[in-house]
Write a protein that holds these residues in place. Structure first.
Motif, mmCIF file in Angstrom:
data_model
loop_
_atom_site.group_PDB
_atom_site.id
_atom_site.type_symbol
_atom_site.label_atom_id
_atom_site.label_comp_id
_atom_site.label_asym_id
_atom_site.label_seq_id
_atom_site.Cartn_x
_atom_site.Cartn_y
_atom_site.Cartn_z
ATOM 1 N N THR A 115 -40.317 -56.968 -25.393
ATOM 2 C CA THR A 115 -40.293 -58.224 -24.638
ATOM 3 C C THR A 115 -41.558 -59.040 -24.867
ATOM 4 N N THR A 119 -41.526 -62.625 -26.813
ATOM 5 C CA THR A 119 -41.931 -63.792 -26.022
ATOM 6 C C THR A 119 -43.101 -64.515 -26.678
ATOM 7 N N SER A 122 -41.993 -65.896 -30.358
ATOM 8 C CA SER A 122 -41.050 -67.021 -30.347
ATOM 9 C C SER A 122 -41.687 -68.285 -29.774
ATOM 10 N N LEU A 123 -42.560 -68.151 -28.775
ATOM 11 C CA LEU A 123 -43.228 -69.330 -28.222
ATOM 12 C C LEU A 123 -44.194 -69.944 -29.231
ATOM 13 N N LYS A 186 -35.582 -69.202 -31.695
ATOM 14 C CA LYS A 186 -34.845 -69.583 -30.490
ATOM 15 C C LYS A 186 -34.726 -71.106 -30.466
ATOM 16 N N SER A 235 -41.166 -69.048 -21.069
ATOM 17 C CA SER A 235 -41.475 -67.614 -21.086
ATOM 18 C C SER A 235 -40.631 -66.868 -20.056
ATOM 19 N N ILE A 238 -37.202 -66.336 -21.605
ATOM 20 C CA ILE A 238 -37.234 -65.351 -22.697
ATOM 21 C C ILE A 238 -37.457 -63.947 -22.162
ATOM 22 N N VAL A 239 -38.408 -63.810 -21.241
ATOM 23 C CA VAL A 239 -38.710 -62.482 -20.711
ATOM 24 C C VAL A 239 -37.485 -61.885 -20.016
ATOM 25 N N GLU A 242 -34.771 -60.983 -22.723
ATOM 26 C CA GLU A 242 -35.082 -59.839 -23.587
ATOM 27 C C GLU A 242 -35.228 -58.550 -22.784
ATOM 28 N N SER A 292 -39.000 -57.682 -13.687
ATOM 29 C CA SER A 292 -38.483 -59.046 -13.808
ATOM 30 C C SER A 292 -38.626 -59.812 -12.502
#
Length: 314
Positions: A115, A119, A122-123, A186, A235, A238-239, A242, A292
């Motif tokens: 993760t 994250t 991809s950012l 993404k 984020s 995405i977090v 994933e 999460s």
């Protein structure tokens, strides 16, 4: 001779207008679906929470208890369990059920590494691409951007087989790179950051170039700090995606050592059947959901701000 009063008479402040009862009743009725929807979300989590702390003998009891009568942590690790002695009141705890290093902790480590890597990667990639699309005169940049946006219309399930074949040919099955590399691109994150970057004046970038800053330095020192609210909002998406990703890891992973938490929970549910094992399964679900929840509560301010700013300036 009459004298004037020294102080003015005290008058009561005007009463606040009362809300019509019919309006209050109508507002309560409008909120009723919200309460019912909240209940459907909270009830399963509460049931998971109380099951985690119930002893094995209380889990399968009828009628069920809604508050643990004898709270215990044995569903995580039961010191009274012995593989050579059958005891109905003691079963393997969550961390005793997988024959891998660190037990269930190995799956949490896998999910954490995957993760974080996806994250951050991809950012960074999306922010760099958004900077090039919005602040550089690249030939065909509009067409490229439209093709990236159009890719969001393609169901991601259609890419599973080609991606699996590529990973197999590269020898990346059951590896971290098989998890991470296909998930770095993404399109939605790029689309979001492009909308946000349009609100940043070009004169700011031009001023940095006049001062002698290179493109990498402008991206790192100027663009990324200005993108902070949008990056924080993305984020979170995405977090959460994933951390809870299940289908691709299920296809990619072949051993228990490389499983992430959702795959480990699915295997736990298939390996151990019966109500007496629900305590350990619920314990895994609780450990999977806590990070999460904590992450969202910590970054919800950035989440709301990023969505609002993007909606106003996009």
């Amino acid at each position: 001779m009459a004298t004037a009063p020294l102080t003015a008479p005290v008058t009561a402040p005007p009463a606040a207008p009362r809300r019509p009862r019919s309006g209050a009743r109508r507002g309560g009725l409008l909120r009723l679906p919200f309460y019912l929807l909240s209940l459907t979300m909270i009830a399963p989590f509460y049931w998971m929470l109380i099951t985690v702390f119930k002893p094995v003998t209380e889990i399968d009891r009828q009628p069920p208890s809604f508050v643990p009568e004898h709270p215990t942590l044995n569903n995580f690790h039961d010191p009274g369990y012995s593989p050579t002695q059958v005891n109905p009141g003691h079963l393997q705890g969550l961390f005793q059920r997988f024959q891998v290093d660190f037990g269930f902790g190995r799956f949490m480590f896998n999910s954490l590494v995957i993760t974080v890597a996806i994250t951050v990667g991809s950012l960074l990639i999306a922010s760099l691409a958004a900077y090039v699309i919005t602040k550089h005169r690249v030939p065909g940049r509009r067409l490229i951007f439209l093709m990236i946006v159009a890719s969001m219309m393609v169901p991601w399930q259609t890419t599973l087989v080609p991606t699996y074949v590529i990973m197999r040919n590269l020898g990346w099955l059951d590896t971290y790179q098989g998890y991470i590399v296909p998930a770095l691109a993404k399109a939605f994150v790029l689309f979001f950051l492009v909308q946000f970057l349009h609100s940043i004046p070009d004169e700011l970038i031009q001023a940095a170039r006049v001062d002698g800053a290179g493109e990498w330095r402008i991206w790192w020192r100027i663009v990324l700090p200005l993108l902070r609210p949008a990056l924080a909002a993305m984020s979170i998406f995405i977090v959460l995606a994933e951390w809870n990703n299940f289908l691709w890891p299920l296809i990619l992973v072949q051993s228990d050592e490389m499983a992430n938490i959702p795959v480990a929970l699915a295997r736990l549910n298939s390996y151990f059947v019966g109500a007496q094992h629900q305590g350990a399964i619920m314990a895994g679900g609780l450990l999977a959901s806590l990070p999460s929840i904590v992450f969202f509560l910590a970054f919800q301010r950035y989440f709301t701000r990023g969505i609002v700013l993007s909606g106003l300036k996009g």
